[in-house]
Design a protein around this motif. Structure first.
Motif, mmCIF file in Angstrom:
data_model
loop_
_atom_site.group_PDB
_atom_site.id
_atom_site.type_symbol
_atom_site.label_atom_id
_atom_site.label_comp_id
_atom_site.label_asym_id
_atom_site.label_seq_id
_atom_site.Cartn_x
_atom_site.Cartn_y
_atom_site.Cartn_z
ATOM 1 N N LYS A 206 110.390 100.608 34.154
ATOM 2 C CA LYS A 206 111.380 101.407 34.888
ATOM 3 C C LYS A 206 111.580 100.848 36.298
ATOM 4 C CE LYS A 206 110.304 105.638 32.338
ATOM 5 N NZ LYS A 206 109.868 107.056 32.428
ATOM 6 N N ASP A 207 111.694 99.535 36.372
ATOM 7 C CA ASP A 207 111.938 98.803 37.626
ATOM 8 C C ASP A 207 110.783 98.902 38.623
ATOM 9 O OD1 ASP A 207 114.444 97.915 36.783
ATOM 10 O OD2 ASP A 207 115.417 99.750 37.479
ATOM 11 N N LYS A 208 109.642 99.367 38.155
ATOM 12 C CA LYS A 208 108.464 99.433 39.032
ATOM 13 C C LYS A 208 107.363 98.539 38.471
ATOM 14 C CE LYS A 208 109.177 104.084 40.909
ATOM 15 N NZ LYS A 208 108.571 105.434 41.110
ATOM 16 N N PRO A 209 106.762 97.702 39.333
ATOM 17 C CA PRO A 209 105.713 96.800 38.845
ATOM 18 C C PRO A 209 104.433 97.553 38.496
ATOM 19 C CG PRO A 209 105.910 96.619 41.229
ATOM 20 C CD PRO A 209 107.022 97.518 40.776
ATOM 21 N N LYS A 210 103.858 97.173 37.368
ATOM 22 C CA LYS A 210 102.588 97.758 36.925
ATOM 23 C C LYS A 210 101.586 96.634 36.679
ATOM 24 C CE LYS A 210 104.019 102.162 36.075
ATOM 25 N NZ LYS A 210 103.366 103.415 36.496
ATOM 26 N N ILE A 211 100.333 96.928 36.926
ATOM 27 C CA ILE A 211 99.257 95.985 36.624
ATOM 28 C C ILE A 211 98.586 96.429 35.335
ATOM 29 C CG2 ILE A 211 97.053 95.019 37.371
ATOM 30 C CD1 ILE A 211 97.917 95.428 40.240
ATOM 31 N N ILE A 212 98.483 95.514 34.368
ATOM 32 C CA ILE A 212 97.827 95.814 33.094
ATOM 33 C C ILE A 212 96.647 94.858 32.912
ATOM 34 C CG2 ILE A 212 98.067 95.934 30.590
ATOM 35 C CD1 ILE A 212 101.015 96.521 30.960
ATOM 36 N N PHE A 226 101.299 98.928 40.818
ATOM 37 C CA PHE A 226 100.951 97.752 41.607
ATOM 38 C C PHE A 226 100.289 98.197 42.911
ATOM 39 C CE2 PHE A 226 101.807 94.216 44.519
ATOM 40 C CZ PHE A 226 101.295 93.171 43.757
ATOM 41 N N CYS A 227 99.190 97.567 43.266
ATOM 42 C CA CYS A 227 98.408 98.035 44.415
ATOM 43 C C CYS A 227 97.772 96.849 45.138
ATOM 44 C CB CYS A 227 97.314 98.992 43.938
ATOM 45 S SG CYS A 227 96.166 98.216 42.788
ATOM 46 N N THR A 228 96.938 97.151 46.120
ATOM 47 C CA THR A 228 96.251 96.098 46.858
ATOM 48 C C THR A 228 95.103 95.535 46.014
ATOM 49 O OG1 THR A 228 94.684 97.632 47.864
ATOM 50 C CG2 THR A 228 96.753 97.244 49.047
ATOM 51 N N LYS A 229 94.654 94.374 46.401
ATOM 52 C CA LYS A 229 93.526 93.724 45.712
ATOM 53 C C LYS A 229 92.283 94.593 45.792
ATOM 54 C CE LYS A 229 91.034 89.273 45.727
ATOM 55 N NZ LYS A 229 89.690 89.691 46.151
ATOM 56 N N ALA A 251 90.648 90.034 39.929
ATOM 57 C CA ALA A 251 91.678 90.221 40.958
ATOM 58 C C ALA A 251 92.190 88.888 41.472
ATOM 59 C CB ALA A 251 91.114 91.052 42.110
ATOM 60 N N ASN A 252 91.326 87.886 41.556
ATOM 61 C CA ASN A 252 91.754 86.549 41.996
ATOM 62 C C ASN A 252 92.651 85.875 40.965
ATOM 63 O OD1 ASN A 252 90.452 86.581 44.471
ATOM 64 N ND2 ASN A 252 88.541 85.756 43.655
ATOM 65 N N ILE A 253 92.353 86.109 39.691
ATOM 66 C CA ILE A 253 93.198 85.551 38.623
ATOM 67 C C ILE A 253 94.615 86.093 38.739
ATOM 68 C CG2 ILE A 253 93.594 85.543 36.127
ATOM 69 C CD1 ILE A 253 90.541 85.548 35.769
ATOM 70 N N LEU A 254 94.717 87.425 39.001
ATOM 71 C CA LEU A 254 96.041 88.030 39.148
ATOM 72 C C LEU A 254 96.768 87.466 40.367
ATOM 73 C CD1 LEU A 254 98.149 90.129 38.289
ATOM 74 C CD2 LEU A 254 96.948 91.788 39.722
ATOM 75 N N ALA A 255 96.038 87.218 41.442
ATOM 76 C CA ALA A 255 96.653 86.733 42.678
ATOM 77 C C ALA A 255 97.431 85.436 42.460
ATOM 78 C CB ALA A 255 95.591 86.528 43.747
ATOM 79 N N ASP A 256 96.926 84.586 41.580
ATOM 80 C CA ASP A 256 97.593 83.303 41.314
ATOM 81 C C ASP A 256 98.929 83.476 40.595
ATOM 82 O OD1 ASP A 256 95.517 81.922 42.494
ATOM 83 O OD2 ASP A 256 94.416 81.662 40.608
ATOM 84 N N ARG A 257 99.189 84.663 40.086
ATOM 85 C CA ARG A 257 100.415 84.901 39.308
ATOM 86 C C ARG A 257 101.436 85.744 40.067
ATOM 87 N NH1 ARG A 257 97.127 86.504 33.728
ATOM 88 N NH2 ARG A 257 96.011 84.518 33.551
ATOM 89 N N LEU A 258 101.192 86.002 41.332
ATOM 90 C CA LEU A 258 102.084 86.858 42.112
ATOM 91 C C LEU A 258 103.071 86.048 42.938
ATOM 92 C CD1 LEU A 258 99.473 89.463 43.465
ATOM 93 C CD2 LEU A 258 100.895 89.638 41.409
ATOM 94 N N GLU A 261 105.982 87.529 48.134
ATOM 95 C CA GLU A 261 106.194 88.884 48.639
ATOM 96 C C GLU A 261 105.125 89.837 48.101
ATOM 97 O OE1 GLU A 261 109.682 92.333 48.833
ATOM 98 O OE2 GLU A 261 110.063 90.426 47.827
ATOM 99 N N GLN A 262 104.787 89.693 46.809
ATOM 100 C CA GLN A 262 103.765 90.541 46.204
ATOM 101 C C GLN A 262 102.390 90.260 46.805
ATOM 102 O OE1 GLN A 262 104.442 89.477 42.076
ATOM 103 N NE2 GLN A 262 105.470 91.429 41.652
ATOM 104 N N LYS A 263 102.122 88.987 47.079
ATOM 105 C CA LYS A 263 100.827 88.616 47.663
ATOM 106 C C LYS A 263 100.637 89.247 49.042
ATOM 107 C CE LYS A 263 99.911 84.209 45.354
ATOM 108 N NZ LYS A 263 99.763 82.740 45.528
ATOM 109 N N GLN A 264 101.715 89.324 49.796
ATOM 110 C CA GLN A 264 101.616 89.887 51.145
ATOM 111 C C GLN A 264 101.099 91.322 51.089
ATOM 112 O OE1 GLN A 264 105.249 89.659 53.375
ATOM 113 N NE2 GLN A 264 104.300 90.322 55.285
ATOM 114 N N PHE A 265 101.620 92.096 50.151
ATOM 115 C CA PHE A 265 101.140 93.466 49.995
ATOM 116 C C PHE A 265 99.764 93.495 49.330
ATOM 117 C CE2 PHE A 265 100.636 97.205 47.239
ATOM 118 C CZ PHE A 265 100.663 98.212 48.195
ATOM 119 N N TYR A 266 99.577 92.650 48.341
ATOM 120 C CA TYR A 266 98.338 92.598 47.565
ATOM 121 C C TYR A 266 97.117 92.386 48.451
ATOM 122 C CZ TYR A 266 95.369 91.323 43.545
ATOM 123 O OH TYR A 266 94.381 91.260 42.584
#
Length: 458
Positions: A206-212, A226-229, A251-258, A261-266
């Protein structure tokens, strides 16, 4: 590979840089430094002098220096040398020893001093490497493994240092910890095998990022906004049962895929913030005494602690940390006087009153003496109320107190002295006992309200 091979290498520091949550971290540093100060004072009384941090001076400098960085799992035995060298370069540091950790410290420093601190740490490590053979040992790990492995060592109180070469990173440790490092590497390799069966991705719903995150090792799955690391790591621990270093790796694995802009918030969050259940800064009450205006009251509670804490800070950087677990008026007043460096009885009474209203000091008990109400507010102050007139007096200056009472209430000097005597006898322990007794139910009398059967009077 020995020390000479990495003499010119840089130091890899796992740094938790604080941005938006800087003020909260500073409050936490205050609490931990305060604990260290108490420990150091207790040991000094036993003839053992130990200073683990730069104390209040270092904290003031850190507060003025901007963003804060943290070096975890630093060898406690090397901290004295680190402080000595940092002091020669005018670099402020604060060392915090966490509960149940005897070997390691977390070292806090200004972000702007990171390069200089790296150089100091490198020199200390190099010196250790040049010691007699077998004193220091070294293993090689991949650069991507540094954060997780360092977190593991920090959690298990194993002091380590890291030095980076062009190809990899060297982990240096004292030979005394060789078996612990061996077990750490075994656990880490096992965790790396488990990571190959863990899927982590960001999808849009629904146009909102989710972490699975899906763990195919045991079939567990978590879906979250979607939230901070820092928050992701905490949720992986709470809902998936991951150990801290394993959660950090995921969490580091996910960081490589952002995206950038997402990393800045992450990366905007702090692990420290995640430890808080709540935090209330600059607490103001409707009936605040004007004497408390120069003091900042902040209330917080950590997730792993049962009772909240209250920090009181003045404009000069002096601070005191009060715990909801100890609200004895004598202890609270002693800490306020010692740490906030307050000597004025009016100010002490005002601070005590606010601490009492916030639930961090016992309520003072009022003693009535004929037409006057006497209330011991602190170790050196008490109030006398007669009608609508209230006098706050200093117990340490009896002559002045007697004069004020005789002038204001027109009482005799003898009565004023008796009032001072009664105020002096009031103590927190006595007051506490009185309160407990007042709350206890009155003992029941089995004969009360009982109808007596006198039998027949025929």
């Amino acid at each position: 590979m020995h020390g000479d091979d990495v003499a010119s290498a840089g130091v890899t520091v796992s740094v938790d840089i604080i941005s938006k949550a800087n003020e909260i971290l500073l409050e936490l540093i205050k609490i931990n430094i305060d604990k260290e100060r108490d420990k150091a004072q207790a040991k000094a009384m036993k003839g053992k002098k130990l200073k683990l941090s730069g104390g209040e001076v270092s904290f003031k400098r850190l507060k003025e220096g901007g963003e804060i960085g943290m070096l975890p799992s630093f060898d406690k035995a090397d901290f004295k040398e680190l402080v000595k060298r940092a002091k020669s370069l005018d670099i402020p540091l604060a060392g915090v020893q966490e509960k149940d950790k005897d070997n390691t410290l977390s070292v806090f420093f200004n972000k702007k001093d990171k390069a200089a601190l790296d150089s100091i740490v490198r020199d200390i490590v190099q010196q250790k490497l040049n010691q007699p053979a077998q004193a220091e040992k070294m293993i090689t790990i991949e650069k991507t493994q540094v954060e997780g492995f360092q977190m593991y060592c920090s959690d298990h109180d194993i002091p380590v240092s890291f030095m980076e070469t062009q190809e990899d990173v060297k982990c240096i440790f004292n030979a005394a910890y060789e078996q612990q490092i061996g077990r750490a590497m075994e656990n880490y390799r096992r965790m790396q095998s488990e990571l190959s069966k863990i899927s982590v991705e960001v999808v849009k719903e629904k146009d909102k990022p989710k972490i699975i995150v899906t763990d195919m090792n045991d079939g567990k799955k978590i879906t979250m906004n979607f939230c901070t690391k820092a928050r992701l790591e905490r949720m992986l621990g709470e809902r998936m049962g991951f150990e801290p270093f394993k959660a950090a790796e995921v969490a580091n694995i996910l960081a490589d895929r952002l995206t950038d802009e997402q990393k800045q918030f992450y990366y905007s969050g702090s692990r420290t913030v995640e430890q808080l259940e709540y935090f209330a800064k600059d607490i103001r009450l409707d009936d605040d005494n004007i004497l408390t205006e120069n003091y900042s009251f902040a209330k917080m509670k950590f997730r792993n602690e049962e009772t909240p804490k209250l920090t009181i800070t003045d404009k000069d950087g002096n601070f005191v940390v009060l715990s909801g677990a100890n609200i004895r008026r004598e202890d609270v007043e002693r800490d306020i006087v010692n740490y906030l460096k307050v000597s004025d009885t009016e100010t002490i009474a005002a601070i005590m009153s606010k601490a009492e209203k916030l639930g961090f000091a016992e309520k003072a008990v009022t003693l009535n003496f004929k037409e006057y109400a006497i209330e011991r507010e602190s170790q050196n102050s008490f109030t006398v109320t007669g009608g609508s007139t209230v006098l706050r007096l200093d117990l340490s200056d009896k002559d002045s107190a007697i004069k004020q009472m005789t002038d204001t209430f027109g009482m005799s000097k003898n009565k004023a002295e008796r009032i001072i005597g009664k105020a002096s006898k009031q103590s927190v322990s006595m007051n506490t006992l009185q309160r407990v007794k007042a709350k206890l139910p009155k003992p029941g009398n089995t004969l009360d309200h009982k109808t007596r059967d006198r039998g027949s009077r025929k």
